[in-house]
Design a protein around this motif. Sequence first.
Motif, PDB file in Angstrom:
ATOM      1  N   VAL A 134       6.781   5.723  -1.431  1.00  0.00           N
ATOM      2  CA  VAL A 134       6.047   4.853  -1.896  1.00  0.00           C
ATOM      3  C   VAL A 134       4.829   5.417  -2.629  1.00  0.00           C
ATOM      4  CG1 VAL A 134       5.215   2.428  -1.827  1.00  0.00           C
ATOM      5  CG2 VAL A 134       7.308   3.034  -0.955  1.00  0.00           C
ATOM      6  N   GLU A 151       8.068   0.483  -9.398  1.00  0.00           N
ATOM      7  CA  GLU A 151       7.113   1.976  -9.257  1.00  0.00           C
ATOM      8  C   GLU A 151       6.843   2.591 -10.683  1.00  0.00           C
ATOM      9  OE1 GLU A 151       8.576   4.943  -6.339  1.00  0.00           O
ATOM     10  OE2 GLU A 151       8.483   6.430  -7.880  1.00  0.00           O
ATOM     11  N   ARG A 152       5.717   2.646 -10.970  1.00  0.00           N
ATOM     12  CA  ARG A 152       5.035   3.009 -12.155  1.00  0.00           C
ATOM     13  C   ARG A 152       5.362   2.460 -13.415  1.00  0.00           C
ATOM     14  NH1 ARG A 152       5.928   7.976  -8.780  1.00  0.00           N
ATOM     15  NH2 ARG A 152       4.219   9.188  -8.587  1.00  0.00           N
ATOM     16  N   TRP A 157      12.884   0.920 -10.582  1.00  0.00           N
ATOM     17  CA  TRP A 157      13.091  -0.448  -9.748  1.00  0.00           C
ATOM     18  C   TRP A 157      14.127  -0.437  -8.784  1.00  0.00           C
ATOM     19  CZ3 TRP A 157      13.738   0.094 -15.040  1.00  0.00           C
ATOM     20  CH2 TRP A 157      14.844  -0.824 -15.375  1.00  0.00           C
ATOM     21  N   TYR A 198      10.989  -4.056  -5.785  1.00  0.00           N
ATOM     22  CA  TYR A 198      10.096  -2.895  -5.745  1.00  0.00           C
ATOM     23  C   TYR A 198       9.932  -2.110  -7.108  1.00  0.00           C
ATOM     24  CZ  TYR A 198       8.123   2.002  -4.831  1.00  0.00           C
ATOM     25  OH  TYR A 198       7.615   3.018  -4.805  1.00  0.00           O
ATOM     26  N   SER A 203       2.641   1.441  -7.473  1.00  0.00           N
ATOM     27  CA  SER A 203       3.766   0.595  -7.183  1.00  0.00           C
ATOM     28  C   SER A 203       3.300  -0.564  -6.633  1.00  0.00           C
ATOM     29  CB  SER A 203       4.422   1.327  -6.126  1.00  0.00           C
ATOM     30  OG  SER A 203       3.899   1.417  -4.999  1.00  0.00           O
TER      31      SER A 203
END
Length: 517
Positions: free
Chosen positions: A228, A208-209, A217, A206, A232
């Motif tokens: 979330v 994100e940004r 991550w 995962y 993402s």
Amino acid sequence: MSTPGRFTVVGIGPGDPELITLKAARLIGAAPVIAYHAGVRKQSHARRIASSLIPVDAVEEELRYPVTTGTTSHPGGYVGAMAEFYESCAVRLSAHLDAGRDVVLLAEGDPLFYGSSMYLHDRFKEIYATEVVPGVPAFAAATAAVSTPLVRQTDVLTVLPGTLPEPELARRLADTEAAIIMKLGRTFPAVRSALAAAGRLDGAWYVERASQPEERWLPVADVDPSSVPYFSLIVVPGDSAPGPAAARLRQELPAVEPVEVTRGGVSTGSTSGDTGEVLVVGLGPGPDGWLTPEVSLALAEVGHVVGYAPYVNRVPQREGLRRHASGNTVEVDRARHALDLALAGERVAVVSGGDAGVFGMASAVFEAAEDPAYAGVRVRVLPGVSAVQAVAARAGAPVGADFAVMSLSDRLKPWSVVEDRLRAIAAADLVLAIYNPASRSRTEQIGLARDVLLEQRKPDTVVVVGRDVGRAEESLTVTTLGDLDPATIDMKCLVIVGASSTRATAAGQVWTPRYVQ
């Protein structure tokens, strides 16, 4: 009149201003009009990325969405609201273009990769001079963040929206080596479940940004679903796939001791080199309700599913299931692949539509199994609802007495044999169920078959044509042999030609008496 301006869509990358290309920076710095989208009650993310490049004297056009994921009172719903929004944006920007002013539209990531800018580009490309400048997509920045190779050699990369139905998402994840999953947010719980069902949760990241100061991550399994955001995505590296890529990384792992597993009194085979089993199963003509409990249990316990791609796609994906889809004309090769898996100790299901023993994969598996190399492999055939049963039931009882079943395909037998058998069936006055009456490359056979049957059958012989029976597009037509139009028959049809005693009721149902007068 002034010359119309030029419309340019510029990709500005995922968030880090240093990822803006030199060409994009040059065009932004020289633009008289800068346009950008903005979320509901939010500042424009695109403008923030490119803010240092926007000329102080540029006219700025903020295109603020009326709705994103929330509800709307628009009479056309979300689709109607967005269509109206894009049309209003086009009107605003075309005023600048008509006045001769060039317009640069900022697009996060890459403009044509799930980008809102493409809808304006679609409207303008036939009217004004246009250009699209590519940008670094978010998934490229996300992959760099986790520093894990995404694809190697012949690995296949699939980009998936998290908004897909969970079963479909799981199936596609199982069928690819590497994947990028976009559009998370509220879809994250279902996406995580799909990853688990596909056996791809371990190794999935995962991010994100990506490339922004707030970038983070972590493994998907460790993510709090309530945290979330929209910016993402999920990276599923090819090396995490249970296939060739993963095998490269596991070559040095120690061998696993064989384990025999039994569920409900049915052995699921061994994980070692002991010989496994091939189950040849019929999935029925279409609806899940026509799948037998026996076949459902088998599919829930095998480790591999082999078959023609549309049939493999009908099998629900779950963790531990490997899928092996292929084309429609390689039946024996497909059967050998299943037998090879069984030789390696795997438990395999070979799937067919309808009943596997009626013009299905059962014969092909036994043909391939004649090779002495497969002497130790057990093959079992599990019955399914056949297409002739389904069409006959929809029509009434046209096969209530003696009947024959034939395929009009001449791929595995010469057409002369087909004609001889048609004449024999007609002479015996049997009801005839015709499989494979036509295809894209075989359009004449059904007409030829009708003419052969009319040599001995009356033109008023009852005929039933079932198309897509059991599916949403289902249709059933009752006609006569004389009125049968070959042009209306395609590969989705099954045709039942009645005997001389077959009758059609006033309500349009068809039946054949069991007695002979």
